[in-house]
Enzyme design. Sequence first.
Site, PDB file in Angstrom:
ATOM      1  N   GLU A  96      42.855   8.096  36.098  1.00 19.19           N
ATOM      2  CA  GLU A  96      41.632   8.369  35.334  1.00 19.19           C
ATOM      3  C   GLU A  96      41.164   9.824  35.398  1.00 19.19           C
ATOM      4  OE1 GLU A  96      39.401   4.079  35.753  1.00 19.19           O
ATOM      5  OE2 GLU A  96      39.308   5.412  37.464  1.00 19.19           O
TER       6      GLU A  96
HETATM    7  C1  TNX Z   1      39.486   1.580  38.269  1.00 19.22           C
HETATM    8  S1  TNX Z   1      42.072   1.205  39.569  1.00 19.22           S
HETATM    9  C2  TNX Z   1      39.707   2.592  39.181  1.00 19.22           C
HETATM   10  C3  TNX Z   1      38.754   2.774  40.295  1.00 19.22           C
HETATM   11  C4  TNX Z   1      37.594   1.823  40.206  1.00 19.22           C
HETATM   12  C5  TNX Z   1      38.095   0.465  39.809  1.00 19.22           C
HETATM   13  C6  TNX Z   1      37.044  -0.601  39.807  1.00 19.22           C
HETATM   14  C7  TNX Z   1      42.028   2.717  39.552  1.00 19.22           C
HETATM   15  C8  TNX Z   1      43.273   3.384  39.837  1.00 19.22           C
HETATM   16  N1  TNX Z   1      40.871   3.314  39.247  1.00 19.22           N
HETATM   17  O1  TNX Z   1      38.306   4.107  40.332  1.00 19.22           O
HETATM   18  O2  TNX Z   1      36.970   1.783  41.438  1.00 19.22           O
HETATM   19  O3  TNX Z   1      38.658   0.547  38.521  1.00 19.22           O
HETATM   20  O4  TNX Z   1      37.601  -1.860  39.621  1.00 19.22           O
END
Ligand code: TNX
EC number: 3.2.1.52
Length: 514
Positions: free
Chosen positions: A328
């Site tokens: 992300e």
């Molecule tokens: C996605 S899973 C994210 C996290 C969040 C999570 C909450 C991932 C690699 N990144 O930053 O905490 O969703 O479910």
Amino acid sequence: MKKSTFLAMLTSVGLFLLSSCSQQEPTDLTKTSFIPQPATVEATGEAFNLSYATTIWFQEGIEELEQTAQYLSTELNRISGLDLKVQPTDKAPAKGIFLSASDLEDLGEEGYVLNIAKKLIKIEAKSAAGNFYAIQTLLQTLPVKATEAASLKIPTGTVRDFPQYGFRGMMLDVSRHFFNVEDVKRVIDFLASYKMNILHMHLSDDQGWRIEIKSWPKLTEIGGSTEVGGGEGGFYTQEQFSDIVKYAQERNVTIVPEIDMPGHTNAALASYAELNCDGKATDLYTGTEVGFSTFCTDKDVTYQFIDDVVREISALTPGPWFHIGGDESLVTEHDDYVYFINRVQEIITKHGKKVIGWDEIANATPVEGATVQFWSNVKNTTTGVNKGTQVIMSPAARAYLDMQYDSTTYLGLHWAGYIEVDHGYSWNPATLVEGITKENILGIEAPLWTETVTNIDELEYMVFPRLAGYAEIGWTAPELRNWDEYKLRLAAHGKRFKNMEIDFYRSPLVPWAE
Ligand code: TNX
């Protein structure tokens, strides 16, 4: 009623109780509710009597086995109050419990044979890890806490067992909410008791930096000072972190440290102005948005910083892996992202570690031996496989411990859906995603993100009972797994959870034996 009639009645009730007790004497090993289900269990219909006279023997000259034997002694002491002696021996004893190393080629690195006879319990395994897992199997034949002598009888028979995957993990996000050393050790105990061998620690994110870096002290001074919701946060000193690593090592659990980058880095960006492209420190962040932060990918200081962080953390973690996050990074330009991930991979390699990253890193050029962690994007993951990476299976819709059980769950999120206990259990890593097969898969991991999870009781509620299911997925062959049978074994473990004072979710789908 005449007194004599009353006495006669009492006596017969007493006799009835006595005989029903002895009928309950556990003599059928196949009736034990093991989780994970072993490869094979055969019963011989008798019982081994654990008593103060039982000695725990280990094969002389193998230091790791001595440690494993001590662990068994401590666990049996906790269960029963018995203080059993641990002794080396150079030949198989006639009675007691015997831990030994032997070359069981067909059972792999972590497999074991546990043979329980009337007088002798014998464990054979290639490694101390195998002995450790045999011990976990043995411990499941006993209650968590013994209240009566009858419960110290162990049914006889043979268990031959080995895991499907070598990487069986859980992730704990200590950044969104901080969990102290004692909490982390409790989690490690949970993992060990279900034969899981990885604790991935998500040590940094926008909301908090949780590990002391001696060359960059403001990371914890500033970046560690808060958490989601504005609480006081916290961090591990290097000494505390080493203590966690050692505790884990004694339980056969490898710590995988994660420093998430180039996104999810606000805590570091707030601590050191020079890590920002505009040279200004950001404000600390206590919300739950994702994807707004990034390291400055074209500044040299960014890579000096990462080199120091990776060097210091690598020196504290004996395991082979370093997790670089990479998820992300929504405000990092694609080319900058690729350049950054490639450069960071070189740093990880230079410090002797193997790279793990969330599935997005497949869009860079994965180094030899890199692993992508599948969480949501199939295309990223198959791209990784095509570029030669291994895969850790953490599909959010099946394996995220922060997903709610159903719409009434008072904690957690549901962006990837609801995960009732059956839904979390009933999938096969090797067939879930087209194009990803068993050969590509290093193992499975269940992540607990902690935006909504603030303390150990809440952690337990989200983790249990689902963790037991993920342990079984990682260990047990798919043909030995089915929900209708599993839920009965899980129901029996409800009593164990209760006795361990685990605050677990009593799913209505499981016939809990209260
Ligand atoms: C996605 S899973 C994210 C996290 C969040 C999570 C909450 C991932 C690699 N990144 O930053 O905490 O969703 O479910």
